[in-house]
Motif scaffolding. Structure first.
Motif: not given
Length: 97
Positions: A39-50
């Motif tokens: 699908s070309g999808r990327v899921r990024v998880s974390g403390e993504l304050a920016q």
């Protein structure tokens, strides 16, 4: 913890998945990167304050243009792999052959 879903252009092989993961994993706050190649999808998880800006910049710098994914976004028809089956035309940009 938060998640950001991205639509990434140009991924065509396992080596591309590796490069995308390596571009994102070292960024501050990133705890996980899940790539769905078909699908070309990327899921990024974390403390993504920016937010998504550093993620998008890192992917662009790695040669994979990206945008925030939406429920209606689908891989662009114009981002077909080149004849060699590699988005970089087999020139070693991503390492796939």
């Amino acid at each position: 913890m938060s998640t950001i879903d991205l639509q990434v252009d140009g991924m065509s092989c396992g080596s591309c998945v590796k490069h995308v993961t390596q571009a994102l994993q070292p960024l501050p706050g990133v705890r996980g990167v899940e790539v769905d190649l078909p699908s070309g999808r990327v899921r990024v998880s974390g403390e993504l304050a920016q937010g998504s800006a550093p993620l998008l910049r890192a992917l662009t710098d790695a040669g994979y243009p990206a945008q925030l994914a939406t429920e209606t976004s689908i891989p662009a028809a114009t981002s077909q792999p080149k004849a060699s089956g590699c988005h970089s035309g087999g020139t070693g940009g991503c390492g796939c052959r």
